[in-house]
Design an enzyme around this catalytic site. Sequence first.
Site, short mmCIF file in Angstrom:
data_model
loop_
_atom_site.label_atom_id
_atom_site.label_comp_id
_atom_site.label_asym_id
_atom_site.label_seq_id
_atom_site.Cartn_x
_atom_site.Cartn_y
_atom_site.Cartn_z
N GLY A 140 31.20 47.69 42.31
CA GLY A 140 32.23 48.06 41.41
C GLY A 140 32.63 49.54 41.01
CB VAL A 198 31.08 51.92 36.42
CG1 VAL A 198 30.37 52.96 35.91
CG2 VAL A 198 32.02 51.32 35.57
CD GLU A 251 22.02 43.67 44.70
OE1 GLU A 251 21.14 42.72 44.20
OE2 GLU A 251 23.13 43.89 44.14
N1 COA Z 1 33.23 40.24 26.29
C1 COA Z 1 34.13 39.71 26.72
N2 COA Z 1 34.62 40.01 27.88
C2 COA Z 1 34.39 41.10 28.58
C3 COA Z 1 33.24 41.83 28.03
C4 COA Z 1 32.64 41.52 26.53
N3 COA Z 1 31.52 42.14 25.97
N4 COA Z 1 33.06 43.22 28.49
C5 COA Z 1 33.97 42.92 29.61
N5 COA Z 1 34.56 41.91 29.57
C6 COA Z 1 35.65 41.44 30.32
C7 COA Z 1 36.52 42.48 30.83
O1 COA Z 1 37.56 42.89 29.82
C8 COA Z 1 37.20 41.98 32.13
O2 COA Z 1 38.18 41.01 31.92
P1 COA Z 1 39.24 40.84 32.98
O3 COA Z 1 38.74 40.55 34.39
O4 COA Z 1 40.04 39.67 32.42
O5 COA Z 1 40.07 42.16 33.02
C9 COA Z 1 35.85 41.36 32.90
O6 COA Z 1 35.13 41.11 31.78
C10 COA Z 1 35.07 42.28 33.77
O7 COA Z 1 34.73 43.47 33.07
P2 COA Z 1 34.85 44.93 33.68
O8 COA Z 1 34.95 45.90 32.72
O9 COA Z 1 36.13 44.90 34.85
O10 COA Z 1 33.57 45.16 34.54
P3 COA Z 1 33.02 44.67 35.99
O11 COA Z 1 34.01 44.23 36.85
O12 COA Z 1 32.32 46.04 36.28
O13 COA Z 1 31.98 43.49 35.73
C11 COA Z 1 29.94 42.48 35.18
C12 COA Z 1 31.07 43.60 34.72
C13 COA Z 1 28.93 42.47 34.13
C14 COA Z 1 30.70 41.09 34.96
C15 COA Z 1 29.39 42.72 36.53
O14 COA Z 1 28.68 44.02 36.60
C16 COA Z 1 28.53 41.55 36.86
O15 COA Z 1 28.97 40.54 37.07
N6 COA Z 1 27.16 41.93 36.73
C17 COA Z 1 26.14 41.10 36.88
C18 COA Z 1 25.45 41.27 38.32
C19 COA Z 1 24.91 42.54 38.50
O16 COA Z 1 24.87 43.39 37.69
N7 COA Z 1 24.77 42.95 39.68
C20 COA Z 1 24.68 44.21 40.11
C21 COA Z 1 23.68 44.18 41.12
S1 COA Z 1 24.25 42.94 42.53
#
Ligand code: COA
Length: 497
Positions: free
Chosen positions: A263, A265, A287
Site C-alpha cells: 500500500g 503508506v 513479503e
Molecule cells: N473502520 C471502518 N473502515 C475503515 C477503518 C475503520 N477503523 N479504517 C479504514 N477504513 C476503511 C477506509 O475508509 C477505506 O475504505 P474505502 O475502501 O471505502 O475507501 C478502507 O477501510 C481501506 O483503508 P485505507 O486507509 O485505504 O487502508 P489500506 O488500503 O492501507 O488498508 C488494511 C488497510 C488494514 C485493510 C490493509 O492494510 C490490510 O488488509 N491489512 C491486513 C493485512 C496486512 O497487514 N498485511 C501486511 C503484510 S501482508
Amino acid sequence: MHPEIQAKLITAEEAAGLIVNGEVLGCSGFTPSGYPKVVPAALAERGKKILESGREFGVSVYTGASVGDELDGTLARAGIMKARTPYQSHKDIREGINNGSIEFFDLHLSHVAQQVRHGFLKKPTTAIIEAVDVTQNGKVYLAGSGGVSATYMMMADRIIIELNHFYGKGLKGIHDVYIPEETGRRRPLPIYTPADRLGTPYVQVPLEKIVGIVETNLPDSMGNLVAPDADSLAIARHIMEFLSHEKRKGRLPHGLPYQSGVGNVANAVLSCMAHDDALDSVSLYTEVIQDSIFELIDAGKLNVASGCSLTLSKAGQNRFISQIDELRPKFVLRQQEISNNPEIIRRLGTISMNTALEFDIFGNVNSTHVMGSKMMNGIGGSGDFTRNAYLPIFMTTSIAKGGKISSIVPMVTHVDHNEHSTQIFVTEQGLADVRGMSPVKRARAIIEKCAHPMYKDMLTEYLDYGLKHAPSKHTPQVLDRAFEMHLRLAQTGTMQA
Ligand code: COA
C-alpha cells in the site's frame, strides 16, 4: 522449445475443461503478481455455462495471497468460487464472503503451506501455476511470486502451467525454492542474512504431472501507485524520526532488515528511507516488493530485497525487465513459508511496518474486521511479522471516512494482534512508543500521540471513567461502555457525539 514441452501445449479452454466440479485449485500468486491469468477466465466462462444449464459447478481456491482480477474477480463474479484461502483483497470476493456465499478461511500466510502438507486443509487437486520457463526434466521456473506454489505442485494430482513470456526468462534465478523437512525432523533454516539462499531457483516436479501448458504474454495487473498523500508522508516522517532516535539511543543495531506491508503508506516509508541522509543502506526481509524499491536503488541504498513477490506497477514491471540482469543479484523471491518464517524474522531482527484498521488505547490491533463482523482482506503476513519482529510498528490514519470514524477506539471490535505483541503505534498525528508501559500508561500515550484532536477528549473521558468505575484498575475497560463509539457509528453514521 523442447518437443516434450511443446507436446503439452494446450489452450486455456482445454485447460479449464480438465477441471471438474468440487475441485480444490492451488494457484500461484501473491498480490497481483505471478498468478494464472487465462485459465481462470476460461474456467469462469465454462462454469457460468454449466450453472446456466442447471447443473452444479464450484471450486475452492487457494493462492499465496490476494491476486489479480483475472483470477479472484472472474471466479467470484461467475459464482463458482465456493471457498477461498488465505488473504484476498478483491471487492467481489469480499462481497461474497460477507454475504455468506463464499466460505473464507483466514490464516497466517507462513502457515498455509505447512497446513496443506499436513492435511489440515483439503488437498489441492489441480495446481495452476504461472511460470517463466519449464524444462523437459521438470524444472518449473516461477514468475513474479513465490507464494505456496512449490507445495501446491507437490500436493496436487496434476499441474497446469501458464507459461508467461512477459517477463521473459530473465526472471530465472531470482527464486529460492525450499520446502522445510517434515515437522519433528526439521532442522534450523540456515538464513543468517536477507541475501542467503537455501534452495533451488526452480520447483522440481515429475514432468508427467504437468497435464497442460498454456502460453501467455501478459503483465501483472497492478495499477499505478498514486503519489503518497500528506498523511502517508507524515506517518513515514514519524517513523524515520523514531528510527533515528533509536539509533542515537544505541537500540538499533546496524543493518536490521525491514518488512513493510502493501500500500501507499508502506511505499511512502521506503521512499522516505531512500531520501534520508542518515540511512546509508537498506535491506528488506519482507513479503511484497513494491515500486519504492526503485527509489532505494536509484539512491544507491539497496543492499538486498528478499520477499515473496514483485508487486510492481506497469511502469515498474517494464523497468524491471529492462534492467533484469543488473537487478537480479539484489533480489531473492521465496516461498511464503520462508519469507514470513517466524524463526528467520526473529533471528534477523526484522523491523515490521503494517497497517491497522483500528487499534485500541490499550494496544490491541484490528487489521481485518470492520465493526467486528465485516471481513476486509485478511490477516496476511501481519501476524507472522508482528509477533516476531525486533520492532513491530503499526500505522494508520487517525480517522477514516472524513472523520466519522476514529481509528483509535476504547476496545477493538476484533483482535488480530494483541497488546502482548505490539510496541509502536503511528498515525499522521504522531508516534506512541509503548514498550514497557502498563495498560493505563499505554492508553495515555496512544491517546496523546496518535488520536485525532476531535476524538482525544472522548477517549480520555472513557479512560478516566474506567479508572473510577471499572472493576479493575489494571486494564480499566468498562464493558457496558467499551463499544459506545462503534454503537454510535452504527446508529448515527458517525462516532462523533
Ligand atoms: N473502520 C471502518 N473502515 C475503515 C477503518 C475503520 N477503523 N479504517 C479504514 N477504513 C476503511 C477506509 O475508509 C477505506 O475504505 P474505502 O475502501 O471505502 O475507501 C478502507 O477501510 C481501506 O483503508 P485505507 O486507509 O485505504 O487502508 P489500506 O488500503 O492501507 O488498508 C488494511 C488497510 C488494514 C485493510 C490493509 O492494510 C490490510 O488488509 N491489512 C491486513 C493485512 C496486512 O497487514 N498485511 C501486511 C503484510 S501482508
